[in-house]
Design a protein around this motif. Structure first.
Motif, PDB file in Angstrom:
ATOM      1  N   GLY A 306       0.808  -1.210   0.000  1.00 41.02           N
ATOM      2  CA  GLY A 306       0.000   0.000   0.000  1.00 41.02           C
ATOM      3  C   GLY A 306       0.846   1.267   0.000  1.00 41.02           C
ATOM      4  N   PHE A 307       1.949   1.224   0.728  1.00 43.54           N
ATOM      5  CA  PHE A 307       2.817   2.392   0.866  1.00 43.54           C
ATOM      6  C   PHE A 307       3.651   2.602  -0.393  1.00 43.54           C
ATOM      7  CE2 PHE A 307       6.405   4.835   2.664  1.00 43.54           C
ATOM      8  CZ  PHE A 307       5.695   5.793   3.367  1.00 43.54           C
ATOM      9  N   GLY A 308       4.160   1.503  -0.951  1.00 41.46           N
ATOM     10  CA  GLY A 308       4.919   1.585  -2.189  1.00 41.46           C
ATOM     11  C   GLY A 308       6.421   1.602  -1.956  1.00 41.46           C
ATOM     12  N   PHE A 309       7.161   0.877  -2.806  1.00 49.30           N
ATOM     13  CA  PHE A 309       8.616   0.811  -2.668  1.00 49.30           C
ATOM     14  C   PHE A 309       9.264   2.172  -2.926  1.00 49.30           C
ATOM     15  CE2 PHE A 309       7.613  -3.677  -3.384  1.00 49.30           C
ATOM     16  CZ  PHE A 309       8.389  -4.273  -2.400  1.00 49.30           C
ATOM     17  N   LYS A 310       8.772   2.899  -3.924  1.00 51.50           N
ATOM     18  CA  LYS A 310       9.365   4.196  -4.234  1.00 51.50           C
ATOM     19  C   LYS A 310       9.159   5.175  -3.088  1.00 51.50           C
ATOM     20  CE  LYS A 310       9.491   7.912  -7.660  1.00 51.50           C
ATOM     21  NZ  LYS A 310       9.497   8.943  -6.609  1.00 51.50           N
ATOM     22  N   ALA A 311       7.934   5.173  -2.501  1.00 56.45           N
ATOM     23  CA  ALA A 311       7.663   6.066  -1.377  1.00 56.45           C
ATOM     24  C   ALA A 311       8.560   5.729  -0.193  1.00 56.45           C
ATOM     25  CB  ALA A 311       6.189   5.972  -0.970  1.00 56.45           C
ATOM     26  N   LEU A 312       8.773   4.427   0.040  1.00 60.13           N
ATOM     27  CA  LEU A 312       9.647   4.022   1.138  1.00 60.13           C
ATOM     28  C   LEU A 312      11.080   4.476   0.883  1.00 60.13           C
ATOM     29  CD1 LEU A 312       9.807   2.482   3.822  1.00 60.13           C
ATOM     30  CD2 LEU A 312      10.356   0.428   2.516  1.00 60.13           C
ATOM     31  N   ASP A 314      11.985   7.025  -0.885  1.00 58.60           N
ATOM     32  CA  ASP A 314      12.011   8.478  -0.716  1.00 58.60           C
ATOM     33  C   ASP A 314      12.068   8.850   0.766  1.00 58.60           C
ATOM     34  OD1 ASP A 314      11.884   8.764  -3.440  1.00 58.60           O
ATOM     35  OD2 ASP A 314       9.726   9.177  -3.494  1.00 58.60           O
ATOM     36  N   VAL A 315      11.287   8.152   1.580  1.00 57.01           N
ATOM     37  CA  VAL A 315      11.289   8.419   3.020  1.00 57.01           C
ATOM     38  C   VAL A 315      12.653   8.104   3.622  1.00 57.01           C
ATOM     39  CG1 VAL A 315      10.352   7.638   5.229  1.00 57.01           C
ATOM     40  CG2 VAL A 315       8.816   8.151   3.345  1.00 57.01           C
ATOM     41  N   LYS A 316      13.241   6.997   3.196  1.00 53.07           N
ATOM     42  CA  LYS A 316      14.564   6.623   3.709  1.00 53.07           C
ATOM     43  C   LYS A 316      15.607   7.678   3.362  1.00 53.07           C
ATOM     44  CE  LYS A 316      18.016   2.955   3.800  1.00 53.07           C
ATOM     45  NZ  LYS A 316      18.433   1.640   3.265  1.00 53.07           N
ATOM     46  N   ALA A 317      15.518   8.229   2.159  1.00 51.86           N
ATOM     47  CA  ALA A 317      16.472   9.253   1.744  1.00 51.86           C
ATOM     48  C   ALA A 317      16.260  10.562   2.489  1.00 51.86           C
ATOM     49  CB  ALA A 317      16.353   9.486   0.242  1.00 51.86           C
ATOM     50  N   ARG A 318      15.014  10.819   2.901  1.00 50.49           N
ATOM     51  CA  ARG A 318      14.671  12.098   3.514  1.00 50.49           C
ATOM     52  C   ARG A 318      14.862  12.120   5.026  1.00 50.49           C
ATOM     53  NH1 ARG A 318       9.954  12.137   1.789  1.00 50.49           N
ATOM     54  NH2 ARG A 318       8.715  11.789   3.648  1.00 50.49           N
ATOM     55  N   LEU A 319      14.612  10.991   5.688  1.00 51.85           N
ATOM     56  CA  LEU A 319      14.641  10.974   7.149  1.00 51.85           C
ATOM     57  C   LEU A 319      16.024  10.625   7.688  1.00 51.85           C
ATOM     58  CD1 LEU A 319      11.337   9.123   8.136  1.00 51.85           C
ATOM     59  CD2 LEU A 319      11.809  11.570   8.261  1.00 51.85           C
ATOM     60  N   PRO A 320      16.386  11.172   8.838  1.00 51.43           N
ATOM     61  CA  PRO A 320      17.600  10.703   9.507  1.00 51.43           C
ATOM     62  C   PRO A 320      17.502   9.216   9.827  1.00 51.43           C
ATOM     63  CG  PRO A 320      16.815  12.731  10.504  1.00 51.43           C
ATOM     64  CD  PRO A 320      15.746  12.271   9.559  1.00 51.43           C
ATOM     65  N   ARG A 321      18.648   8.566   9.902  1.00 48.12           N
ATOM     66  CA  ARG A 321      18.674   7.122  10.114  1.00 48.12           C
ATOM     67  C   ARG A 321      17.930   6.721  11.385  1.00 48.12           C
ATOM     68  NH1 ARG A 321      24.497   5.015  10.992  1.00 48.12           N
ATOM     69  NH2 ARG A 321      24.129   6.178  12.916  1.00 48.12           N
ATOM     70  N   PHE A 322      18.140   7.459  12.468  1.00 52.34           N
ATOM     71  CA  PHE A 322      17.519   7.098  13.743  1.00 52.34           C
ATOM     72  C   PHE A 322      15.993   7.135  13.629  1.00 52.34           C
ATOM     73  CE2 PHE A 322      15.891   8.346  17.974  1.00 52.34           C
ATOM     74  CZ  PHE A 322      16.362   7.274  18.716  1.00 52.34           C
TER      75      PHE A 322
END
Length: 581
Positions: A306-312, A314-322
């Protein structure tokens, strides 16, 4: 047909997901639609609805108490809170429930819009089945709630006479005098647990003569992404209260009900006997749910379809690792003994929103992120200058604002820009956020790192920032702090300020809504051994694979702000006995 789950163990989640897909009638019932076990009427239109695995497991169990620690993007509001509150309303006509949040703006902006979307996906229509912050038209003759609210401003009304209040912990007294029949709390890691226990939970009582015996009566739902502070660990502790055998028995009964639904299709001549068997199992399911506590954990990967691989990605690239690992992947945070700020915890963060400004907006404005300037902040002393401190770099430039308030020092707002934006862009962001601030004056704290020039510019970082603010009409008071203090001094200063009660130092507090990355930076900062003693470990600042918002840049900015505040304000503020509001 999937194999029957064994007694005393939880069944495989995928078996039950397949059953839901195979049985639309059962799926509708579990989603909360009030239908008799005698079957759906001929004129009922069956609509396919998608729920992910954590959401379906929640519906299958239907426990009286539920605690869900799910990553961002798993559909907590639309697929967990919405179906559960839908069912609460359906089975308790004229009942009174409540949504609780740390702030009222959180409820309006982040919780209710997706919950309403979830209700609408289940067939409810706004203006026909429910009304937000307004009463239904009198011509509909809708019954009054058993214990209705005095005002409509903070409520949702339903066609069957039920009502749901919106209760926030930042509006004093919003839960006083209420009697409620169910509670649903989102972003539970931000709730003040002692306040929750002593105020709101005490209102979840009484009226057994109306709804006694229903598992939904006085039910609790609290959901959140992974807590990262010690004071929020109470949520994870609920895992110890869950009885796996009871949950397994509940799910076994659901399996048996599904099997009987299939038999209704295969053996129409035995319809009455099968219906009686379903009713008996349904009663057993309800009995087991009454005292059940269900705790679940899920990551965004559980909703990847539902969330999508591309959206995930993008979120990984945008958010700090923690934040990505805790809030998205739902991994439990590690607690280190080498923390540079070991005393930092949830009680150092506060909520302060100006609802006289926010309440001017229409319902349709919420959920669209329109509150992004200083007019929403209620912790500003608008008669005083703003204190500012910066940290400078090629990959990221960070800024913090703060103000003293009696014996307390408040860190009000974080701002940052990343490459290719530069320091002047950060100054522009500051002026944009505080464009409505009436006192156009700042105390600019800086150390030796802000005074140097480079081969490509004869202006120092101090001059670039100060010149831009002055061009925009701000008065800039330059407060030079000299060479950066030794790490040991900063470590000890923060220890005294965070522990509180030291007459020679401020008690430091952070605006929770405005300092997300400051929190991460300080929580992640580690001690490293230096040549002459310990220091702050800055190795991650050199690792370009790491999001620089989570490294020590913001923590260095906080160090400068705190040192500057003590140098400028301490002598007068800490001898004052002014009340802190």
């Amino acid at each position: 047909m999937s194999p029957k789950p064994s007694k005393g163990s939880l069944p495989d989640r995928y078996d039950f997901d397949e059953l839901l897909q195979d049985d639309l009638a059962a799926g509708l019932q579990l989603a909360g639609v009030d239908r008799s076990v005698v079957g759906l009427a001929d004129d009922v239109q069956v609509v396919h609805r998608h729920y992910n695995k954590p959401q379906m497991r929640s519906m299958l169990v239907g426990a009286s108490e539920e605690y869900a620690v799910w990553g961002r993007g798993t559909g907590k509001s639309e697929g967990l809170i919405a179906p559960r509150t839908f069912r609460n309303v359906e089975v308790m006509p004229r009942g009174h429930g409540c949504f609780v949040g740390a702030t009222y703006l959180q409820l309006l902006e982040r919780t209710l819009p997706p919950v309403i979307k979830g209700w609408e996906a289940m067939g409810m229509v706004r203006g026909r089945d429910f009304w937000v912050r307004e009463k239904p038209p009198k011509k509909l003759n809708i019954p009054q709630p058993i214990v209705g609210p005095i005002t409509t401003e903070h409520c949702i009304f339903f066609r069957n006479g039920a009502v749901a209040s919106m209760v926030s912990q930042d509006r004093p007294g919003s839960s006083n005098g209420k009697t409620v029949h169910w509670i649903a709390g989102d972003e539970a890691k931000f709730l003040n647990k002692p306040k929750l226990d002593s105020e709101l939970l005490l209102t979840n009582r009484g009226d057994d003569r109306y709804f006694g015996g229903k598992p939904e009566f006085h039910s609790l739902l609290f959901c959140t992404d992974m807590p990262t502070s010690k004071s929020a660990m109470w949520i994870l502790e609920q895992d110890k209260r869950m009885e796996p055998e009871r949950i397994a028995a509940i799910l076994t009964i659901r399996y048996q009900i599904y099997a009987l639904y299939e038999q209704l299709l295969a053996y129409p001549a035995k319809r009455k006997a099968i219906q009686n068997a379903i009713a008996k199992l349904q009663a057993q399911w309800d009995e087991l749910r009454k005292n059940a506590v269900y705790f679940s954990e899920a990551s965004t990967l559980d909703n990847i379809h539902g969330f999508g691989f591309k959206a995930l990605a993008d979120v990984k690239a945008r958010l700090p690792r923690f934040i990505f690992e805790t809030a998205v992947l739902n991994r439990r945070p590690f607690l280190t003994e080498a923390a540079f700020y070991p005393d930092l915890d949830e009680h150092h963060f506060y909520d302060s929103l100006d609802y006289s400004y926010i309440d001017k907006f229409n319902n349709d404005d919420f959920g669209k992120g329109k509150f992004n300037d200083c007019r929403k902040d209620n912790d500003l002393d608008k008669s005083l200058p703003l204190d500012v401190a910066l940290d400078y770099g090629a990959s990221i430039n960070t800024l913090l604002t703060g103000q003293p308030r009696g014996r307390q020092y408040r860190i009000l707002k974080e701002l940052y820009v990343t490459h290719p934006d530069r320091l002047e862009d950060l100054a522009k962001a500051f002026c944009a956020y505080y464009r409505h601030y009436p006192t156009k004056e700042v105390n600019y704290f800086y150390d030796h790192t802000a005074t140097g020039t480079s081969a490509i510019s004869n202006k120092s970082p101090r001059d670039i920032f100060a010149d831009y603010l002055e061009k925009e009409g701000w008065v800039v008071n330059l407060e030079y702090l000299g060479h950066t203090d030794d790490p040991e001094k900063r470590y000890e200063l923060w220890g005294r300020c965070l522990r509180g009660g030291d007459v020679d130092n401020y008690d430091v507090r952070f605006n929770r809504q405005n300092t997300e990355y400051v929190r991460v930076s300080m929580q992640q900062a580690q001690i490293a051994q230096g040549a002459t003693g310990f220091k702050k470990d800055k190795a991650d600042e050199k690792n370009k694979e790491i999001d620089q918002r989570q490294t020590t840049h913001f923590s260095d900015c906080a160090d400068t702000l705190l040192v500057g505040a003590h140098d400028k304000h301490k002598s007068q503020a800490l001898m004052s006995f002014d009340a802190i509001f």
